[in-house]
Design a protein around this motif. Structure first.
Motif, PDB file in Angstrom:
ATOM      1  N   ARG A 136      11.000  -4.042  -1.214  1.00 60.57           N
ATOM      2  CA  ARG A 136       9.584  -3.718  -0.969  1.00 60.57           C
ATOM      3  C   ARG A 136       9.450  -2.658   0.126  1.00 60.57           C
ATOM      4  O   ARG A 136       8.663  -1.711   0.002  1.00 60.57           O
ATOM      5  CB  ARG A 136       8.824  -4.983  -0.581  1.00 60.57           C
ATOM      6  CG  ARG A 136       7.346  -4.764  -0.268  1.00 60.57           C
ATOM      7  CD  ARG A 136       6.682  -6.066   0.102  1.00 60.57           C
ATOM      8  NE  ARG A 136       7.339  -6.687   1.246  1.00 60.57           N
ATOM      9  CZ  ARG A 136       7.090  -7.937   1.653  1.00 60.57           C
ATOM     10  NH1 ARG A 136       6.217  -8.703   0.996  1.00 60.57           N
ATOM     11  NH2 ARG A 136       7.719  -8.433   2.699  1.00 60.57           N
ATOM     12  N   GLN A 154      -2.703   5.469   0.584  1.00 59.34           N
ATOM     13  CA  GLN A 154      -3.241   4.153   0.939  1.00 59.34           C
ATOM     14  C   GLN A 154      -3.421   3.283  -0.297  1.00 59.34           C
ATOM     15  O   GLN A 154      -3.167   2.084  -0.275  1.00 59.34           O
ATOM     16  CB  GLN A 154      -4.586   4.322   1.671  1.00 59.34           C
ATOM     17  CG  GLN A 154      -5.230   3.010   2.100  1.00 59.34           C
ATOM     18  CD  GLN A 154      -4.351   2.242   3.068  1.00 59.34           C
ATOM     19  OE1 GLN A 154      -3.693   2.836   3.921  1.00 59.34           O
ATOM     20  NE2 GLN A 154      -4.321   0.923   2.934  1.00 59.34           N
ATOM     21  N   THR A 157       0.098   2.107  -1.404  1.00 62.13           N
ATOM     22  CA  THR A 157       0.627   1.145  -0.434  1.00 62.13           C
ATOM     23  C   THR A 157      -0.060  -0.198  -0.563  1.00 62.13           C
ATOM     24  O   THR A 157       0.578  -1.255  -0.552  1.00 62.13           O
ATOM     25  CB  THR A 157       0.465   1.693   0.996  1.00 62.13           C
ATOM     26  OG1 THR A 157       1.180   2.922   1.112  1.00 62.13           O
ATOM     27  CG2 THR A 157       0.986   0.701   2.018  1.00 62.13           C
ATOM     28  N   SER A 158      -1.378  -0.176  -0.695  1.00 64.08           N
ATOM     29  CA  SER A 158      -2.127  -1.433  -0.822  1.00 64.08           C
ATOM     30  C   SER A 158      -1.738  -2.180  -2.088  1.00 64.08           C
ATOM     31  O   SER A 158      -1.592  -3.408  -2.092  1.00 64.08           O
ATOM     32  CB  SER A 158      -3.639  -1.137  -0.811  1.00 64.08           C
ATOM     33  OG  SER A 158      -4.027  -0.538   0.397  1.00 64.08           O
ATOM     34  N   ASP A 159      -1.584  -1.430  -3.201  1.00 67.65           N
ATOM     35  CA  ASP A 159      -1.225  -2.090  -4.465  1.00 67.65           C
ATOM     36  C   ASP A 159       0.165  -2.720  -4.386  1.00 67.65           C
ATOM     37  O   ASP A 159       0.387  -3.834  -4.896  1.00 67.65           O
ATOM     38  CB  ASP A 159      -1.285  -1.078  -5.605  1.00 67.65           C
ATOM     39  CG  ASP A 159      -2.711  -0.723  -5.990  1.00 67.65           C
ATOM     40  OD1 ASP A 159      -3.628  -1.463  -5.575  1.00 67.65           O
ATOM     41  OD2 ASP A 159      -2.894   0.293  -6.680  1.00 67.65           O
ATOM     42  N   ARG A 161       1.737  -3.770  -1.681  1.00 68.15           N
ATOM     43  CA  ARG A 161       1.674  -4.944  -0.802  1.00 68.15           C
ATOM     44  C   ARG A 161       0.954  -6.102  -1.474  1.00 68.15           C
ATOM     45  O   ARG A 161       1.329  -7.263  -1.297  1.00 68.15           O
ATOM     46  CB  ARG A 161       0.970  -4.584   0.506  1.00 68.15           C
ATOM     47  CG  ARG A 161       1.782  -3.655   1.410  1.00 68.15           C
ATOM     48  CD  ARG A 161       1.108  -3.506   2.767  1.00 68.15           C
ATOM     49  NE  ARG A 161       1.846  -2.614   3.635  1.00 68.15           N
ATOM     50  CZ  ARG A 161       2.914  -2.972   4.344  1.00 68.15           C
ATOM     51  NH1 ARG A 161       3.359  -4.214   4.277  1.00 68.15           N
ATOM     52  NH2 ARG A 161       3.523  -2.079   5.106  1.00 68.15           N
ATOM     53  N   ARG A 162      -0.072  -5.795  -2.278  1.00 67.84           N
ATOM     54  CA  ARG A 162      -0.815  -6.852  -2.957  1.00 67.84           C
ATOM     55  C   ARG A 162       0.043  -7.511  -4.040  1.00 67.84           C
ATOM     56  O   ARG A 162      -0.035  -8.718  -4.280  1.00 67.84           O
ATOM     57  CB  ARG A 162      -2.092  -6.280  -3.561  1.00 67.84           C
ATOM     58  CG  ARG A 162      -2.987  -7.340  -4.197  1.00 67.84           C
ATOM     59  CD  ARG A 162      -4.388  -6.832  -4.481  1.00 67.84           C
ATOM     60  NE  ARG A 162      -4.358  -5.592  -5.267  1.00 67.84           N
ATOM     61  CZ  ARG A 162      -4.679  -4.391  -4.780  1.00 67.84           C
ATOM     62  NH1 ARG A 162      -5.026  -4.269  -3.499  1.00 67.84           N
ATOM     63  NH2 ARG A 162      -4.632  -3.309  -5.563  1.00 67.84           N
ATOM     64  N   LEU A 163       0.863  -6.707  -4.723  1.00 71.09           N
ATOM     65  CA  LEU A 163       1.729  -7.272  -5.766  1.00 71.09           C
ATOM     66  C   LEU A 163       2.932  -7.992  -5.164  1.00 71.09           C
ATOM     67  O   LEU A 163       3.226  -9.137  -5.535  1.00 71.09           O
ATOM     68  CB  LEU A 163       2.210  -6.154  -6.701  1.00 71.09           C
ATOM     69  CG  LEU A 163       3.291  -6.560  -7.725  1.00 71.09           C
ATOM     70  CD1 LEU A 163       2.746  -7.615  -8.679  1.00 71.09           C
ATOM     71  CD2 LEU A 163       3.793  -5.339  -8.478  1.00 71.09           C
ATOM     72  N   THR A 165       3.834  -9.675  -2.540  1.00 65.90           N
ATOM     73  CA  THR A 165       3.599 -10.528  -1.371  1.00 65.90           C
ATOM     74  C   THR A 165       4.821 -11.405  -1.121  1.00 65.90           C
ATOM     75  O   THR A 165       5.703 -11.549  -1.983  1.00 65.90           O
ATOM     76  CB  THR A 165       2.369 -11.415  -1.608  1.00 65.90           C
ATOM     77  OG1 THR A 165       2.658 -12.280  -2.734  1.00 65.90           O
ATOM     78  CG2 THR A 165       1.132 -10.587  -1.884  1.00 65.90           C
ATOM     79  N   TYR A 168       4.991 -14.071  -3.764  1.00 67.84           N
ATOM     80  CA  TYR A 168       5.475 -13.565  -5.049  1.00 67.84           C
ATOM     81  C   TYR A 168       6.996 -13.385  -5.023  1.00 67.84           C
ATOM     82  O   TYR A 168       7.708 -13.801  -5.957  1.00 67.84           O
ATOM     83  CB  TYR A 168       4.785 -12.241  -5.353  1.00 67.84           C
ATOM     84  CG  TYR A 168       5.338 -11.527  -6.567  1.00 67.84           C
ATOM     85  CD1 TYR A 168       4.946 -11.907  -7.861  1.00 67.84           C
ATOM     86  CD2 TYR A 168       6.235 -10.471  -6.432  1.00 67.84           C
ATOM     87  CE1 TYR A 168       5.460 -11.257  -8.970  1.00 67.84           C
ATOM     88  CE2 TYR A 168       6.751  -9.822  -7.547  1.00 67.84           C
ATOM     89  CZ  TYR A 168       6.361 -10.222  -8.808  1.00 67.84           C
ATOM     90  OH  TYR A 168       6.857  -9.580  -9.911  1.00 67.84           O
TER      91      TYR A 168
END
Length: 296
Positions: A136, A154, A157-159, A161-163, A165, A168
């Protein structure tokens, strides 16, 4: 902060019970088979026993013309083919073959199966989780290297980090353990059965080879030797013969069957081709000699 759940270390891939079940499968004999080991010998008789030994030694010294302080050097004929074949035939008895197979299965458990467990132990769930977390971080670092606009960077990066986790990644690591360990346990059981069946067939052929091995031992042995050298001579020659027999009868079959077996599991277990060690067969031959010496 996420808590780390500790679990007990997994048990061995092949247990003592697995070995007992394999022996029962091969011989169709359970704990009530009536296998009994007896040790025969006369009970000690104190002075009478000592006197008998002294008389025997005195007779031998008279025969050799030796004084009490001189060592005996009695020359005797080496055992003949019939005597050696009779000793070797001990290994044809089912109860002794079960003891030999027990030793073989346990030894190959250490040499062939334990390395599989070691590979599992070097990649536990925690280790997989650490490597996934590193993956990651690598993704995030590559996003920064793309030199995109701050807004696009951004979003990516957000996607990511959201996937990816921690929860996960932990599920992925646990799934890897659930898939890998049963596959490796199945492979370990297949190896155990391969070794057991191959050596069982070889030992069943032993009686037909015992006389041939005895003839070979007689040809290699001197006609007469000192009495004190007979046990060492016989032990070396018999162990050599047993080692060669077991190696010729089993090694090629086992190695040949291991190749496709390991290739089938290559996707989850990057195991290199296992090769049998000839020194291990020396251990088996030593165990066979111990049984012969015990019953002859």
């Amino acid at each position: 902060m996420n808590s780390v759940k500790r679990s007990l270390p997994p048990g061995p891939l092949v247990t003592d019970e697995d070995i007992r079940e394999e022996l029962q499968r091969l011989f169709d004999a359970g704990p009530d088979s009536g296998l009994v080991i007896r040790v025969y010998g006369e009970p000690g008789e104190g002075v009478a026993t000592a006197d008998a030994f002294r008389e025997m030694l005195a007779s031998l010294r008279m025969y050799e013309g030796k004084q009490d302080h001189q060592p005996l050097e009695i020359l005797v004929d080496t055992p003949g083919k019939a005597q050696i074949a009779r000793a070797l035939s001990v290994l044809g008895h089912e109860q002794h073959q079960k003891r030999i197979l027990d030793h073989i299965l346990t030894t190959f458990g250490r040499r062939l199966i334990d390395p599989l467990a070691e590979i599992l132990d070097t990649t536990p769930t925690g280790s997989v989780m650490a490597r996934l977390s590193m993956l990651r971080d690598i993704f995030l670092a590559h996003i920064a290297d793309l030199r995109m606009t701050p807004e696009s960077q951004q979003i990516l990066t957000s996607d990511v980090r959201r996937l990816m986790t921690d929860e996960y990644l932990a599920r992925v690591a646990e799934n890897e353990e659930r898939v890998q360990r049963p596959r490796v346990a199945k492979l370990a059981q297949q190896i155990l059965r391969l070794v057991g069946s191959t050596f069982h067939r070889a030992l069943k052929r032993w009686p037909a080879h015992a006389e041939q091995i005895a003839s070979s031992i007689v040809r290699r042995s001197p006609k007469r030797v000192r009495l004190s050298e007979v046990p060492k001579l016989l032990r070396g020659q018999i162990i050599d013969g047993i080692e060669e027999f077991l190696w010729i009868e089993t090694s090629a079959d086992i190695e040949g069957a291991l190749r496709p077996m390991l290739a089938e599991h290559q996707d989850v277990m990057p195991v290199t081709q296992a090769r049998l060690d000839r020194a291990t067969y020396r251990e088996f031959a030593d165990a066979c000699w111990a049984i012969i010496a015990e019953h002859c």
